[in-house]
Design a protein around this motif. Structure first.
Motif, PDB file in Angstrom:
ATOM      1  N   TRP A 238       0.826  -1.204   0.000  1.00  0.00           N
ATOM      2  CA  TRP A 238       0.000   0.000   0.000  1.00  0.00           C
ATOM      3  C   TRP A 238       0.862   1.257   0.000  1.00  0.00           C
ATOM      4  CZ3 TRP A 238      -5.178   0.442  -0.598  1.00  0.00           C
ATOM      5  CH2 TRP A 238      -5.927  -0.742  -0.526  1.00  0.00           C
ATOM      6  N   THR A 239       0.511   2.187  -0.862  1.00  0.00           N
ATOM      7  CA  THR A 239       1.101   3.528  -0.847  1.00  0.00           C
ATOM      8  C   THR A 239       0.125   4.450  -0.135  1.00  0.00           C
ATOM      9  OG1 THR A 239       2.243   3.141  -2.943  1.00  0.00           O
ATOM     10  CG2 THR A 239       1.949   5.436  -2.246  1.00  0.00           C
ATOM     11  N   LEU A 240       0.596   5.120   0.912  1.00  0.00           N
ATOM     12  CA  LEU A 240      -0.252   5.987   1.723  1.00  0.00           C
ATOM     13  C   LEU A 240       0.005   7.440   1.358  1.00  0.00           C
ATOM     14  CD1 LEU A 240       0.213   4.239   5.206  1.00  0.00           C
ATOM     15  CD2 LEU A 240      -1.598   3.845   3.505  1.00  0.00           C
ATOM     16  N   HIS A 241      -0.996   8.078   0.747  1.00  0.00           N
ATOM     17  CA  HIS A 241      -0.920   9.498   0.408  1.00  0.00           C
ATOM     18  C   HIS A 241      -1.589  10.282   1.531  1.00  0.00           C
ATOM     19  CE1 HIS A 241       0.240   8.374  -3.697  1.00  0.00           C
ATOM     20  NE2 HIS A 241      -0.748   7.501  -3.674  1.00  0.00           N
ATOM     21  N   ARG A 242      -0.788  10.974   2.342  1.00  0.00           N
ATOM     22  CA  ARG A 242      -1.339  11.696   3.500  1.00  0.00           C
ATOM     23  C   ARG A 242      -1.752  13.108   3.105  1.00  0.00           C
ATOM     24  NH1 ARG A 242       2.217   8.169   5.593  1.00  0.00           N
ATOM     25  NH2 ARG A 242       1.603   7.076   7.502  1.00  0.00           N
ATOM     26  N   TRP A 243      -3.012  13.395   3.368  1.00  0.00           N
ATOM     27  CA  TRP A 243      -3.560  14.718   3.080  1.00  0.00           C
ATOM     28  C   TRP A 243      -3.969  15.346   4.408  1.00  0.00           C
ATOM     29  CZ3 TRP A 243      -8.749  15.755   0.065  1.00  0.00           C
ATOM     30  CH2 TRP A 243      -8.843  17.131  -0.210  1.00  0.00           C
ATOM     31  N   TYR A 244      -3.251  16.394   4.816  1.00  0.00           N
ATOM     32  CA  TYR A 244      -3.524  17.077   6.085  1.00  0.00           C
ATOM     33  C   TYR A 244      -4.571  18.163   5.822  1.00  0.00           C
ATOM     34  CZ  TYR A 244       0.500  14.618   7.974  1.00  0.00           C
ATOM     35  OH  TYR A 244       1.362  13.636   8.392  1.00  0.00           O
ATOM     36  N   VAL A 245      -5.778  17.916   6.309  1.00  0.00           N
ATOM     37  CA  VAL A 245      -6.913  18.755   5.936  1.00  0.00           C
ATOM     38  C   VAL A 245      -7.366  19.616   7.111  1.00  0.00           C
ATOM     39  CG1 VAL A 245      -7.673  17.055   4.243  1.00  0.00           C
ATOM     40  CG2 VAL A 245      -8.629  16.993   6.552  1.00  0.00           C
ATOM     41  N   SER A 246      -8.166  20.617   6.788  1.00  0.00           N
ATOM     42  CA  SER A 246      -8.797  21.462   7.801  1.00  0.00           C
ATOM     43  C   SER A 246     -10.167  21.847   7.274  1.00  0.00           C
ATOM     44  CB  SER A 246      -7.949  22.702   8.098  1.00  0.00           C
ATOM     45  OG  SER A 246      -7.819  23.485   6.920  1.00  0.00           O
ATOM     46  N   ASP A 247     -10.866  22.727   7.963  1.00  0.00           N
ATOM     47  CA  ASP A 247     -12.210  23.072   7.536  1.00  0.00           C
ATOM     48  C   ASP A 247     -12.215  23.843   6.222  1.00  0.00           C
ATOM     49  OD1 ASP A 247     -10.992  25.241   8.662  1.00  0.00           O
ATOM     50  OD2 ASP A 247     -12.789  26.017   9.641  1.00  0.00           O
ATOM     51  N   ASN A 248     -11.103  24.495   5.885  1.00  0.00           N
ATOM     52  CA  ASN A 248     -11.050  25.247   4.638  1.00  0.00           C
ATOM     53  C   ASN A 248     -10.091  24.608   3.639  1.00  0.00           C
ATOM     54  OD1 ASN A 248      -8.719  25.772   5.989  1.00  0.00           O
ATOM     55  ND2 ASN A 248      -8.727  27.989   5.660  1.00  0.00           N
ATOM     56  N   ALA A 249      -9.934  23.283   3.739  1.00  0.00           N
ATOM     57  CA  ALA A 249      -9.034  22.583   2.824  1.00  0.00           C
ATOM     58  C   ALA A 249      -9.497  22.767   1.381  1.00  0.00           C
ATOM     59  CB  ALA A 249      -8.990  21.094   3.167  1.00  0.00           C
ATOM     60  N   ILE A 250      -8.528  22.933   0.500  1.00  0.00           N
ATOM     61  CA  ILE A 250      -8.880  23.111  -0.909  1.00  0.00           C
ATOM     62  C   ILE A 250      -9.393  21.801  -1.474  1.00  0.00           C
ATOM     63  CG2 ILE A 250      -7.270  25.003  -1.288  1.00  0.00           C
ATOM     64  CD1 ILE A 250      -5.272  23.073  -2.353  1.00  0.00           C
ATOM     65  N   GLY A 251     -10.105  21.893  -2.565  1.00  0.00           N
ATOM     66  CA  GLY A 251     -10.768  20.724  -3.113  1.00  0.00           C
ATOM     67  C   GLY A 251      -9.855  19.808  -3.894  1.00  0.00           C
ATOM     68  N   ARG A 252     -10.392  18.690  -4.289  1.00  0.00           N
ATOM     69  CA  ARG A 252      -9.638  17.667  -4.990  1.00  0.00           C
ATOM     70  C   ARG A 252      -9.057  18.194  -6.301  1.00  0.00           C
ATOM     71  NH1 ARG A 252     -10.253  11.809  -6.110  1.00  0.00           N
ATOM     72  NH2 ARG A 252      -9.323  11.519  -8.141  1.00  0.00           N
ATOM     73  N   ASP A 253      -9.861  18.890  -7.087  1.00  0.00           N
ATOM     74  CA  ASP A 253      -9.403  19.345  -8.394  1.00  0.00           C
ATOM     75  C   ASP A 253      -8.280  20.375  -8.266  1.00  0.00           C
ATOM     76  OD1 ASP A 253     -11.266  17.693  -9.534  1.00  0.00           O
ATOM     77  OD2 ASP A 253     -12.800  19.246  -9.692  1.00  0.00           O
ATOM     78  N   ASP A 254      -8.381  21.260  -7.260  1.00  0.00           N
ATOM     79  CA  ASP A 254      -7.355  22.279  -7.082  1.00  0.00           C
ATOM     80  C   ASP A 254      -6.032  21.677  -6.633  1.00  0.00           C
ATOM     81  OD1 ASP A 254      -9.137  24.319  -7.730  1.00  0.00           O
ATOM     82  OD2 ASP A 254      -9.894  24.403  -5.687  1.00  0.00           O
ATOM     83  N   LEU A 255      -6.084  20.623  -5.826  1.00  0.00           N
ATOM     84  CA  LEU A 255      -4.874  20.027  -5.267  1.00  0.00           C
ATOM     85  C   LEU A 255      -4.266  18.986  -6.197  1.00  0.00           C
ATOM     86  CD1 LEU A 255      -3.184  20.134  -2.674  1.00  0.00           C
ATOM     87  CD2 LEU A 255      -4.494  18.199  -1.831  1.00  0.00           C
ATOM     88  N   ASN A 256      -5.027  18.495  -7.174  1.00  0.00           N
ATOM     89  CA  ASN A 256      -4.556  17.436  -8.055  1.00  0.00           C
ATOM     90  C   ASN A 256      -4.170  16.196  -7.251  1.00  0.00           C
ATOM     91  OD1 ASN A 256      -3.888  16.196 -10.486  1.00  0.00           O
ATOM     92  ND2 ASN A 256      -1.778  16.952 -10.444  1.00  0.00           N
ATOM     93  N   LEU A 257      -5.136  15.665  -6.533  1.00  0.00           N
ATOM     94  CA  LEU A 257      -4.902  14.478  -5.713  1.00  0.00           C
ATOM     95  C   LEU A 257      -4.521  13.287  -6.585  1.00  0.00           C
ATOM     96  CD1 LEU A 257      -7.912  14.667  -3.202  1.00  0.00           C
ATOM     97  CD2 LEU A 257      -5.514  15.187  -2.729  1.00  0.00           C
ATOM     98  N   PRO A 258      -3.693  12.385  -6.058  1.00  0.00           N
ATOM     99  CA  PRO A 258      -3.335  11.184  -6.818  1.00  0.00           C
ATOM    100  C   PRO A 258      -4.519  10.231  -6.909  1.00  0.00           C
ATOM    101  CG  PRO A 258      -2.487  11.030  -4.589  1.00  0.00           C
ATOM    102  CD  PRO A 258      -3.060  12.411  -4.720  1.00  0.00           C
ATOM    103  N   GLU A 259      -4.427   9.290  -7.840  1.00  0.00           N
ATOM    104  CA  GLU A 259      -5.438   8.236  -7.901  1.00  0.00           C
ATOM    105  C   GLU A 259      -5.317   7.362  -6.651  1.00  0.00           C
ATOM    106  OE1 GLU A 259      -7.832   7.884 -10.188  1.00  0.00           O
ATOM    107  OE2 GLU A 259      -7.102   9.777 -11.039  1.00  0.00           O
TER     108      GLU A 259
END
Length: 380
Positions: free
Chosen positions: A107-128
């Motif tokens: 497993w590859t773990l992609h850690r996304w540290y989020v908050s209440d105003n975290a930017i969206g998936r499209d803006d961040l270009n999240l991995p598959e």
């Protein structure tokens, strides 16, 4: 190439694995000086500073790291599946420490540290990714991140592990309500009060008092009388405090026992048992290494947990259902009347395989195997 920051960061990673934390910090610090955009080194320096007890320095490193990046993705291994791991910004103990229980080869773990105003998936270009893991542990500071996770997970198409709404049910001041209908189970209700409210308490002693969201016994004290509360509040300053009745859980032989049980997909798994002559038990400080009979009792618990905890196949499964998380743990004991007394529940409880004892290693591997099966089944 002594000015190549990535090499110094990689050296820091290796030194951490060897337990040479001071040398690792020097390598990370050099990498951070050489590369002003090196977020992983700054994140590592925050973790090391927090472990060393320097919370101010840790906070500065964390702020610097998260200002540069909120997403930390290792290079995927060939054939490995991927998980998007939602985390709350801050020290490692605020999130499920997945590195200890998930096989990095699989497993590859992609850690996304989020908050209440975290930017969206499209803006961040999240991995598959194949599955989302809500790794956020419950705390006051984690509420914005949990709120974001609760919005994000239903808005994407992949399966998930640990429902954010359920995490809130493990809060110290919510746990008694979460488990109140589980027969054979008890929780000392927790009141969350300000310092002004704390010093006005005049009855119900003895009490346990600690600053809200502290762990590891930091600021936790046994208070016998109202006169002691003012001195405690002056000595242990905090915005809010958690107050509960003290339940004397001493066993008939005079020792206190604290069991840690992990739950994976509703099934309980024993992880460790700590014994001590004092009520405040922490496994790494308990005198287990000094007494062979203590270690033998722990091994029996790990091998035949139902003999130590009555209701292993009934009460504990009802605890799992009431909390409703896919992966979490509890610290608990058994009162003299057989009641299961739950001290704490948390998704982010520490599980690791560093202990060389074969029985403990086997218990750890059972938890890892169960979690691996859950990940594979959930990801499909």
């Amino acid at each position: 190439k002594p000015a190549f920051a990535a090499t110094h960061r990689a050296r820091g990673n290796l030194l951490v694995q060897r337990g040479q934390l001071d040398a690792a910090a020097k390598s990370y610090a050099l990498a951070a000086r050489l590369d002003p955009y090196d977020a992983p080194s700054r994140l590592a320096l925050g973790e090391l500073a927090y472990m060393a007890g320097d919370e101010h320095a840790a906070g500065e490193w964390f702020d610097a790291a998260f200002a540069l990046s909120r997403l930390y993705s290792p290079t995927p291994r060939a054939g490995a599946r991927s998980a998007l791991v939602l985390c709350v910004p801050g020290p490692w103990h605020r999130n499920i420490p997945l590195d200890f229980v998930v096989d990095s080869e699989r497993w590859t773990l992609h850690r996304w540290y989020v908050s209440d105003n975290a930017i969206g998936r499209d803006d961040l270009n999240l991995p598959e990714y194949d599955v989302v893991i809500d790794a956020i542990g419950e705390s006051v500071d984690a509420q914005p991140a949990l709120a974001f996770a609760q919005r994000f997970i239903p808005g994407q198409s992949q399966p998930s592990i640990n429902e954010p709404k359920r995490v809130r049910g493990t809060a110290r001041d919510a746990l008694a309500v979460t488990l109140h209908e589980v027969p054979g189970c008890a929780v000392a209700p927790v009141r969350r009060v300000s310092s002004d409210e704390l010093v006005k308490i005049v009855s119900g002693f003895p009490l346990l008092v600690r600053p809200t969201d502290t762990h590891g016994g930091r600021g936790l004290e046994h208070i016998d009388a109202s006169a002691t509360l003012a001195a405690y509040a002056a000595r242990v300053s905090a915005p809010m405090y958690d107050v509960s009745d003290f339940i004397d859980y001493r066993s008939a032989d005079g020792f206190y026992r604290k069991y840690r049980v992990m739950f994976v997909d509703g099934e309980p798994y024993p992880y460790h048992l700590a014994l001590d002559e004092t009520w405040m038990i922490h496994y790494h400080r308990a005198p287990m290494a000094e007494h062979a009979w203590m270690r033998d009792e722990e091994r029996r618990f790990l091998q035949v947990p139902g003999e130590a905890l009555a209701g292993w196949n009934s009460t504990l499964r009802r605890v799992a259902a009431a909390i409703g998380l896919d992966y979490f743990g509890i610290d608990c004991t058994v009162l003299t009347d057989g009641t299961l007394l739950v001290f704490e529940a948390d998704a982010a409880m520490l599980v690791h395989g560093f202990d060389p004892d074969p029985a403990k290693r086997a218990a750890y591997e059972r938890i890892c195997t169960a979690l691996a099966a859950l990940l594979e089944a959930r990801a499909g």
